[in-house]
Scaffold this active site. Structure first.
Site, PDB file in Angstrom:
ATOM      1  N   SER A   1       0.818  -1.217   0.000  1.00  0.00           N
ATOM      2  CA  SER A   1       0.000   0.000   0.000  1.00  0.00           C
ATOM      3  C   SER A   1       0.848   1.262   0.000  1.00  0.00           C
ATOM      4  O   SER A   1       1.206   1.779   1.066  1.00  0.00           O
ATOM      5  CB  SER A   1      -0.915   0.021   1.239  1.00  0.00           C
ATOM      6  OG  SER A   1      -1.998  -0.825   1.063  1.00  0.00           O
TER       7      SER A   1
ATOM      8  N   ALA B   1       3.271   2.508   7.387  1.00  0.00           N
ATOM      9  CA  ALA B   1       3.622   1.287   8.125  1.00  0.00           C
ATOM     10  C   ALA B   1       3.770   0.111   7.169  1.00  0.00           C
ATOM     11  O   ALA B   1       4.689  -0.705   7.307  1.00  0.00           O
ATOM     12  CB  ALA B   1       2.555   0.993   9.173  1.00  0.00           C
ATOM     13  N   SER B   2       2.889   0.023   6.190  1.00  0.00           N
ATOM     14  CA  SER B   2       2.975  -1.084   5.217  1.00  0.00           C
ATOM     15  C   SER B   2       4.293  -1.013   4.455  1.00  0.00           C
ATOM     16  O   SER B   2       4.934  -2.045   4.194  1.00  0.00           O
ATOM     17  CB  SER B   2       1.766  -1.026   4.268  1.00  0.00           C
ATOM     18  OG  SER B   2       2.087  -1.412   2.962  1.00  0.00           O
TER      19      SER B   2
ATOM     20  N   ASN C   1     -12.908  -1.141   6.034  1.00  0.00           N
ATOM     21  CA  ASN C   1     -12.910  -0.927   4.584  1.00  0.00           C
ATOM     22  C   ASN C   1     -13.825  -1.911   3.855  1.00  0.00           C
ATOM     23  O   ASN C   1     -13.837  -1.941   2.622  1.00  0.00           O
ATOM     24  CB  ASN C   1     -11.502  -1.076   4.008  1.00  0.00           C
ATOM     25  CG  ASN C   1     -10.518  -0.123   4.635  1.00  0.00           C
ATOM     26  OD1 ASN C   1      -9.563  -0.543   5.280  1.00  0.00           O
ATOM     27  ND2 ASN C   1     -10.755   1.170   4.490  1.00  0.00           N
TER      28      ASN C   1
ATOM     29  N   HIS D   1      -4.407  -5.361  -4.391  1.00  0.00           N
ATOM     30  CA  HIS D   1      -4.675  -6.469  -3.463  1.00  0.00           C
ATOM     31  C   HIS D   1      -5.996  -6.296  -2.733  1.00  0.00           C
ATOM     32  O   HIS D   1      -6.671  -7.263  -2.421  1.00  0.00           O
ATOM     33  CB  HIS D   1      -3.519  -6.641  -2.459  1.00  0.00           C
ATOM     34  CG  HIS D   1      -3.363  -5.519  -1.475  1.00  0.00           C
ATOM     35  ND1 HIS D   1      -2.990  -4.244  -1.836  1.00  0.00           N
ATOM     36  CD2 HIS D   1      -3.533  -5.472  -0.129  1.00  0.00           C
ATOM     37  CE1 HIS D   1      -2.928  -3.480  -0.751  1.00  0.00           C
ATOM     38  NE2 HIS D   1      -3.258  -4.205   0.297  1.00  0.00           N
TER      39      HIS D   1
ATOM     40  N   GLU E   1     -13.611   3.361  -0.332  1.00  0.00           N
ATOM     41  CA  GLU E   1     -12.902   2.626   0.721  1.00  0.00           C
ATOM     42  C   GLU E   1     -13.784   2.365   1.937  1.00  0.00           C
ATOM     43  O   GLU E   1     -13.305   2.073   3.028  1.00  0.00           O
ATOM     44  CB  GLU E   1     -11.634   3.386   1.126  1.00  0.00           C
ATOM     45  CG  GLU E   1     -10.682   3.639  -0.034  1.00  0.00           C
ATOM     46  CD  GLU E   1      -9.630   2.547  -0.261  1.00  0.00           C
ATOM     47  OE1 GLU E   1      -9.171   1.948   0.715  1.00  0.00           O
ATOM     48  OE2 GLU E   1      -9.272   2.314  -1.435  1.00  0.00           O
TER      49      GLU E   1
ATOM     50  N   HIS F   1      -6.534   7.015   4.941  1.00  0.00           N
ATOM     51  CA  HIS F   1      -7.986   6.993   5.195  1.00  0.00           C
ATOM     52  C   HIS F   1      -8.284   8.054   6.248  1.00  0.00           C
ATOM     53  O   HIS F   1      -7.450   8.323   7.119  1.00  0.00           O
ATOM     54  CB  HIS F   1      -8.438   5.633   5.765  1.00  0.00           C
ATOM     55  CG  HIS F   1      -8.378   4.505   4.789  1.00  0.00           C
ATOM     56  ND1 HIS F   1      -7.857   3.272   5.101  1.00  0.00           N
ATOM     57  CD2 HIS F   1      -8.783   4.425   3.504  1.00  0.00           C
ATOM     58  CE1 HIS F   1      -7.948   2.471   4.050  1.00  0.00           C
ATOM     59  NE2 HIS F   1      -8.500   3.147   3.068  1.00  0.00           N
TER      60      HIS F   1
ATOM     61  N   CYS G   1      -9.560   0.252  12.423  1.00  0.00           N
ATOM     62  CA  CYS G   1      -9.546  -0.343  11.070  1.00  0.00           C
ATOM     63  C   CYS G   1     -10.104  -1.757  11.100  1.00  0.00           C
ATOM     64  O   CYS G   1     -10.616  -2.254  10.108  1.00  0.00           O
ATOM     65  CB  CYS G   1      -8.132  -0.446  10.523  1.00  0.00           C
ATOM     66  SG  CYS G   1      -7.289   1.104  10.338  1.00  0.00           S
TER      67      CYS G   1
HETATM   68  O1  SUG Z   1      -5.549  -0.629   2.937  1.00  0.00           O
HETATM   69  N1  SUG Z   1      -2.925  -2.153   4.676  1.00  0.00           N
HETATM   70  C1  SUG Z   1      -4.276  -1.620   4.669  1.00  0.00           C
HETATM   71  C2  SUG Z   1      -4.579  -0.956   5.993  1.00  0.00           C
HETATM   72  C3  SUG Z   1      -6.010  -0.568   6.098  1.00  0.00           C
HETATM   73  C4  SUG Z   1      -6.299   0.280   7.281  1.00  0.00           C
HETATM   74  N2  SUG Z   1      -7.690   0.585   7.326  1.00  0.00           N
HETATM   75  C5  SUG Z   1      -8.223   1.723   7.780  1.00  0.00           C
HETATM   76  N3  SUG Z   1      -7.498   2.801   7.992  1.00  0.00           N
HETATM   77  N4  SUG Z   1      -9.491   1.757   7.973  1.00  0.00           N
HETATM   78  C6  SUG Z   1      -4.460  -0.633   3.519  1.00  0.00           C
HETATM   79  O2  SUG Z   1      -3.540   0.134   3.227  1.00  0.00           O
HETATM   80  C7  SUG Z   1      -1.076  -3.412   3.747  1.00  0.00           C
HETATM   81  C8  SUG Z   1      -0.896  -4.776   3.152  1.00  0.00           C
HETATM   82  C9  SUG Z   1       0.552  -5.120   2.932  1.00  0.00           C
HETATM   83  O3  SUG Z   1       1.358  -4.237   2.673  1.00  0.00           O
HETATM   84  O4  SUG Z   1       0.852  -6.340   3.008  1.00  0.00           O
HETATM   85  C10 SUG Z   1      -2.516  -2.949   3.697  1.00  0.00           C
HETATM   86  O5  SUG Z   1      -3.248  -3.337   2.802  1.00  0.00           O
END
Ligand code: SUG
Length: 449
Positions: free
Chosen positions: A22, A27-28, A110, A137, A174, A250, A373
């Site tokens: 993402s 963080a991702s 989401n 994804h 989303e 988000h 989330c």
């Molecule tokens: O969509 N992370 C999700 C996190 C969603 C957080 N949701 C809310 N804020 N409501 C996203 O970015 C990371 C997957 C990865 O990198 O493996 C991911 O999809």
């Protein structure tokens, strides 16, 4: 009419991993390709749900989706038997394998936008599954989410299920992560606030430069229209592009609302004074009272601190005595600035937040998903609650069974290489097959048909 807000938490799936999938989600990106701990991730989620139940909050779960998604890998050209499809994807394009294996459906905020019957034109609860088209994804989730929501809310007399919006850039959606409701009390009509990142026609000049805006105004308007919401009680506000560029992909990373309270960062929105004026007047018209809008100044908690700690991704919930609790990620306690802010907020006495709690959902946080989330809020009247599928409502008994199920089926560690392991596919199928018995949802998954 008596009603309850039920938190439907996404149960973390057996393939939880860090794919770095993402962009714009710091963080991702930071944890990309590190080894993950699926078992810990699922238990942390169940611990959070158990803690919320101990506060008196009704909890249910949304089952994980089936991953790795072999059908998608076939659609993008990989051939052979299942294990060959996995091996070919790993050899040719690891990022596609990572997408197909993502357990991202855990972030139930989401999954969909949900409007309670008190807000909709026909008194039914309306659901629009999010198309999540801005990240490949996540876009894979929509069809199964639609099917799952129909299974969890099966009665047309009480529930209206819309199709996900058309899968195009114009309608990037989303779900509830960009949707807040302010209401006098659970069960009463509310003001629904839709927050978008981008107006596709650029009727405004604001747009993020670094990272994608994942929700469009057209999508928000379409959902509000489909749900038959009252125009006077429906607001659209733009997310501050600076917040998106700082990593707030988000709106629920910079704002949280519940009943009459909204806690938001000073830099969450474009034109905040206009928004708060509109919110106050819509809310006052509806309830003859004032909402409590708590702005957190940048000087007290900077945008990077808010995003680093996920302060606003806390769950604001009503306790049985009518006071509220804020359930924050443990990371907020570890950062002196956010911790101090929360101590002051709890002590201030000018707001109903009587308790601040910290929960640890580290595995989810490392992919950019905090406590809020992980849940989808659904307000149901007693009658609607009785019509909803009972097998996913969390009780001590189901909680115990789910923990034992996780211990039986989930791996402790998962590395990026493991995603192509045919045994992981087999283990996931077995786990999910058994889960459908635990949750009384026979035939939920394609592979069972
Ligand atoms: O969509 N992370 C999700 C996190 C969603 C957080 N949701 C809310 N804020 N409501 C996203 O970015 C990371 C997957 C990865 O990198 O493996 C991911 O999809």
């Amino acid at each position: 009419m008596p009603a309850t807000e039920i938190n439907y938490d996404g149960l973390v799936g057996p393939t939880h991993h860090y794919g770095g999938l993402s962009p714009g989600n710091l963080a991702s990106q930071r944890h990309a390709h590190q080894a993950s701990r699926p078992r810990q991730a699922a238990i942390e989620g169940l611990d959070k749900a158990r803690f919320l139940r101990s506060l008196g909050v009704a909890q249910a779960i949304i089952p994980p989706q089936h991953r790795p998604d072999i059908d998608t890998l076939r659609r993008v050209g990989f051939t052979g038997r299942d294990h060959e499809v996995l091996a070919n994807a790993r050899r040719e394009d690891r990022s596609l394998l990572a997408c197909a294996a993502s357990a991202s459906a855990m972030w139930a905020a989401n999954a969909a936008t949900v409007s309670p019957g008190a807000d909709t034109h026909d008194g039914r609860v309306h659901f629009t599954p999010a198309n999540l088209v801005s990240q490949f994804h996540r876009s894979l989730e929509a069809p199964a989410t639609a099917r799952t929501l129909r299974a969890l809310f099966p009665d047309d007399a009480h529930f209206a299920h819309h199709l996900p919006l058309p899968a195009s850039m114009r309608f990037r959606d989303e779900g509830a992560a960009n949707h807040t409701r302010l209401t006098g009390a659970v069960g009463e009509p509310g003001v629904e606030l839709f927050v978008f990142g981008r107006d596709i026609d650029d009727r405004t000049s604001h747009r993020p430069r670094r990272f994608p805006a994942r929700q469009t105004l057209d999508a928000s308007r379409a959902v509000a229209r489909a749900h038959g919401l009252h125009p006077q009680r429906t607001l659209f506000a733009q997310q501050n592009p600076a917040a998106i560029d700082a990593g707030a992909f988000h709106n629920d990373v910079v704002a949280v609302g519940h009943e009459h309270v909204m806690l938001y960062h000073e830099h969450a929105f474009v034109e905040t004074p206009t928004l708060t004026t509109q919110l106050r007047s819509a809310y006052r018209r509806l309830t003859q009272r004032d909402p409590l809008l708590i702005e957190v100044p940048h000087a007290e908690v900077s945008l990077p601190d808010a995003i680093g700690s996920y302060l606003f991704n806390s769950q604001l919930v009503t306790l049985p005595d009518g006071a509220m609790a804020l359930v924050c990620p443990a990371e907020c306690r570890e950062r002196p600035l956010t911790h101090r802010y929360l101590e002051r907020l709890e002590a201030r006495g000018d707001n109903p937040i009587a308790q601040v709690h910290f929960v640890r959902v580290r595995q989810s946080m490392e992919n950019g998903g905090g406590p809020a989330c992980l849940r989808l809020r659904v307000v149901l009247t007693d009658e609607q609650r009785a019509a909803a599928h009972q097998g996913v409502m969390l009780t001590d008994e189901l909680d115990g069974k789910l923990r034992a199920w996780v211990e039986r089926h989930y791996r402790e560690h998962l590395s990026p290489d493991d995603l192509a392991d045919p045994r992981l596919l087999e283990e996931s199928r077995q786990a999910l097959d058994e889960l459908t018995t635990l949750l009384d949802l026979p035939g939920l998954y394609d592979f069972q048909r």
